[in-house]
Design a protein around this motif. Structure first.
Motif, PDB file in Angstrom:
ATOM      1  N   GLN A 290      -4.244 -15.814   9.976  1.00 52.01           N
ATOM      2  CA  GLN A 290      -4.897 -14.562   9.597  1.00 52.01           C
ATOM      3  C   GLN A 290      -4.686 -14.291   8.110  1.00 52.01           C
ATOM      4  OE1 GLN A 290      -6.847 -12.712  11.826  1.00 52.01           O
ATOM      5  NE2 GLN A 290      -6.488 -14.578  13.020  1.00 52.01           N
ATOM      6  N   LEU A 291      -5.786 -13.997   7.395  1.00 46.03           N
ATOM      7  CA  LEU A 291      -5.765 -13.842   5.949  1.00 46.03           C
ATOM      8  C   LEU A 291      -6.334 -12.487   5.547  1.00 46.03           C
ATOM      9  CD1 LEU A 291      -7.267 -17.362   5.071  1.00 46.03           C
ATOM     10  CD2 LEU A 291      -4.847 -16.772   5.396  1.00 46.03           C
ATOM     11  N   GLN A 292      -5.947 -12.032   4.359  1.00 47.44           N
ATOM     12  CA  GLN A 292      -6.500 -10.826   3.724  1.00 47.44           C
ATOM     13  C   GLN A 292      -6.461  -9.602   4.660  1.00 47.44           C
ATOM     14  OE1 GLN A 292      -6.367 -11.157   0.493  1.00 47.44           O
ATOM     15  NE2 GLN A 292      -8.499 -10.797  -0.029  1.00 47.44           N
ATOM     16  N   LEU A 293      -5.313  -9.368   5.269  1.00 43.58           N
ATOM     17  CA  LEU A 293      -5.205  -8.296   6.255  1.00 43.58           C
ATOM     18  C   LEU A 293      -5.323  -6.906   5.656  1.00 43.58           C
ATOM     19  CD1 LEU A 293      -2.356  -9.773   8.480  1.00 43.58           C
ATOM     20  CD2 LEU A 293      -4.806  -9.779   8.905  1.00 43.58           C
ATOM     21  N   MET A 294      -5.128  -6.793   4.352  1.00 40.33           N
ATOM     22  CA  MET A 294      -5.240  -5.479   3.705  1.00 40.33           C
ATOM     23  C   MET A 294      -6.647  -5.211   3.164  1.00 40.33           C
ATOM     24  SD  MET A 294      -2.331  -4.111   4.205  1.00 40.33           S
ATOM     25  CE  MET A 294      -2.088  -2.766   3.029  1.00 40.33           C
ATOM     26  N   GLN A 295      -7.605  -6.066   3.560  1.00 40.31           N
ATOM     27  CA  GLN A 295      -9.004  -5.899   3.117  1.00 40.31           C
ATOM     28  C   GLN A 295      -9.940  -5.953   4.324  1.00 40.31           C
ATOM     29  OE1 GLN A 295     -10.379  -5.687  -0.133  1.00 40.31           O
ATOM     30  NE2 GLN A 295     -12.213  -6.908  -0.190  1.00 40.31           N
ATOM     31  N   PRO A 296      -9.803  -5.029   5.263  1.00 44.24           N
ATOM     32  CA  PRO A 296     -10.718  -5.051   6.407  1.00 44.24           C
ATOM     33  C   PRO A 296     -12.133  -4.667   5.986  1.00 44.24           C
ATOM     34  CG  PRO A 296      -9.359  -3.080   6.470  1.00 44.24           C
ATOM     35  CD  PRO A 296      -8.830  -3.928   5.342  1.00 44.24           C
ATOM     36  N   ALA A 297     -13.115  -5.292   6.580  1.00 39.23           N
ATOM     37  CA  ALA A 297     -14.507  -5.078   6.182  1.00 39.23           C
ATOM     38  C   ALA A 297     -14.949  -3.633   6.395  1.00 39.23           C
ATOM     39  CB  ALA A 297     -15.419  -6.025   6.958  1.00 39.23           C
ATOM     40  N   GLU A 298     -14.404  -2.970   7.415  1.00 41.57           N
ATOM     41  CA  GLU A 298     -14.874  -1.622   7.716  1.00 41.57           C
ATOM     42  C   GLU A 298     -14.507  -0.598   6.650  1.00 41.57           C
ATOM     43  OE1 GLU A 298     -11.075  -2.229  10.257  1.00 41.57           O
ATOM     44  OE2 GLU A 298     -12.793  -3.399   9.544  1.00 41.57           O
TER      45      GLU A 298
END
Length: 479
Positions: A302-310
């Motif tokens: 899992q990558l970029q967890l602090m950048q959710p698309a929503e």
């Protein structure tokens, strides 16, 4: 003299005339003292791929617990938090998600030295560092080259010196992608005192590894920081970053450190394979105990967890640090095998970048595979022995056993290939009695866990697009 030794001597002796560098210093750097650090490529976890510059306290402790369970039993030891730890971020209300790419405010002490930001580290870093050490692991931290701009604006005093920060700043030396620091004018009295104060503080915290960013193009500051680390009172692994401008001419300066990035930021993109191969080719054969060319982190899981698309467009109108939105790694299983095989054969430091508490079984199996780790920790940066028809063979010899080692057959095309290669084309011509009935070979296909048959002195393998056949080889004289 084996192939690795020959290549090392040839390249090291001729590097000054091969590749143009960003800077040339007036004086040649003094040799780095013998060090027990990084006798083999360092193994660890770095928070950047999964959390960007927004790692927070809760996620750090969760990843540390998973690190102890999943990675420590396999020899991984460095737990590294990347940039942003000093930031006092503006957040999207009710969340830990940042509204700004880089914090406009940094936490500092009275001498302009960074402190953990209260936004993500309300209890500071010391509890985390203590827990890392209590688990028998080592703690690493990211640092930008230079001086925080806010500290220069306040003209704060340099700790342990009669100089102030405005006396040593170089305001023309500005990082292109990070706005909050100025460079240091190394010609000014007090410059070494400043870096000494930085690393004394990190040593007091218990830091075991420091990754210094925006440093590769500045050999003079590489030397100054190296001197500060050697005199900080604590063994501290020194890692240089980023690597898109590394060159062979400045190799003596890079050797002040134990790790040198030789690529730009690598992500879960097949197009980044080209960069890895090209930079590996430039630095092939140059890894030695205490100095390892670094092909960057492992973007599995899992990558970029602090950048959710929503959250796009929800009060946060800037692109965040890193590449893309929250996701599972885009690499296929075949591409993941290729990715980790490159790192094994290149003897690159292995820094896992994905989130550990949610790590999938396949990613974990690859990064903890015993054969892969044995190849990597063997510590020979593999060399290119065959390059034809978009097929490359890279070979590394086992240091402790003549006639044994590993090779990878890489399909560099976007189409599957049926490849037939002789033992000579595989780079095995140095084995005893090659080409005679008195020589036997054992080839173990690592990813398929199978014996690879040799028929009439050749092997034939089917390799998928962007795939690899990764083998352990042993050669011996038959009775």
């Amino acid at each position: 003299m084996n192939r690795h030794t020959f290549l090392q001597r040839t390249v090291s002796g001729a590097f000054a005339s091969l590749i143009p560098g960003e800077k040339r210093l007036a004086q040649k750097p003094a040799p780095k003292p013998a060090s027990l650090l990084a006798q083999t490529p360092p193994l660890g976890w770095n928070s950047y791929n999964s959390y960007g510059v927004y790692l927070h306290e809760k996620a750090a402790f969760e990843n540390l617990e998973a690190f102890e369970k999943l990675l420590k039993p396999h020899g991984y030891e460095y737990f590294v938090i990347d940039g942003g730890w000093a930031g006092e971020y503006a957040l999207i209300p009710g969340t830990l998600y940042p509204k700004e790419k880089h914090a406009s405010v940094l936490a500092m002490d009275k001498n302009g030295l960074l402190e953990p930001g209260k936004t993500y580290w309300p209890n500071g870093l010391k509890p985390l560092i203590n827990q890392v050490h209590a688990k028998g692991l080592k703690f690493g931290i990211h640092l930008m080259r230079g001086i925080p701009r806010a500290a220069v604006d306040q003209n704060l005093p340099i700790a342990g010196s009669r100089y102030r920060l405005a006396d040593i700043v170089d305001k023309s030396s500005i990082c292109k992608w990070y706005p909050n620091t100025y460079g240091v004018d190394v010609r000014k009295p007090g410059a070494q005192d400043y870096y000494n104060s930085v690393f004394r503080k990190l040593a007091q915290w218990g830091v075991d590894l420091v990754k210094v960013d925006d440093l590769i193009p500045f050999p003079d500051e590489i030397l100054m920081i190296g001197e500060a680390i050697r005199n900080c009172g604590r063994p501290m692994l020194y890692s240089l970053s980023p690597g898109n401008t590394t060159n062979l001419r400045d190799l003596p300066y890079y050797r002040q450190a134990q790790m040198v990035r030789i690529t730009y930021d690598i992500w879960d993109r097949v197009e980044d394979f080209k960069t890895a191969f090209n930079r590996w080719r430039l630095f092939q054969g140059l890894g030695t105990p205490g100095f390892w060319p670094d092909l960057d982190m492992i973007p599995f899981g899992q990558l970029q967890l602090m950048q959710p698309a929503e959250y796009e467009g929800s009060g946060r109108e800037v692109r965040m640090s890193g590449f893309g939105n929250a996701r599972t790694s885009f690499l296929s299983k075949t591409e993941m095998q290729t990715f980790i095989t490159i790192r094994a054969l290149a003897a690159s430091p292995l820094m896992m970048g994905g989130d550990l508490p949610t790590l999938d079984d396949y990613s974990l199996a690859l990064i903890t595979n015993a054969d892969m780790l044995a190849c990597n920790q063997n510590g020979n940066t593999g060399v290119l022995v065959y390059d034809k028809n978009q097929t490359e063979v890279w070979l590394t010899n086992q240091k402790s056993r003549f006639g044994a080692g590993w090779f990878g057959i890489f399909n560099r095309s976007d189409q599957g290939q049926l490849v037939k290669l002789s033992v000579k084309e595989l780079g095995l011509a140095h084995l005893p009695n090659v080409g005679t009935a008195k020589t036997t070979y054992k080839l173990h296909d690592i990813w398929n866990n199978a014996t690879l048959p040799i028929q009439e002195g050749s092997i034939e393998v089917s390799i998928p697009a962007n795939g690899v056949v990764f083998c352990r080889y042993e050669g011996a004289r038959s009775a």
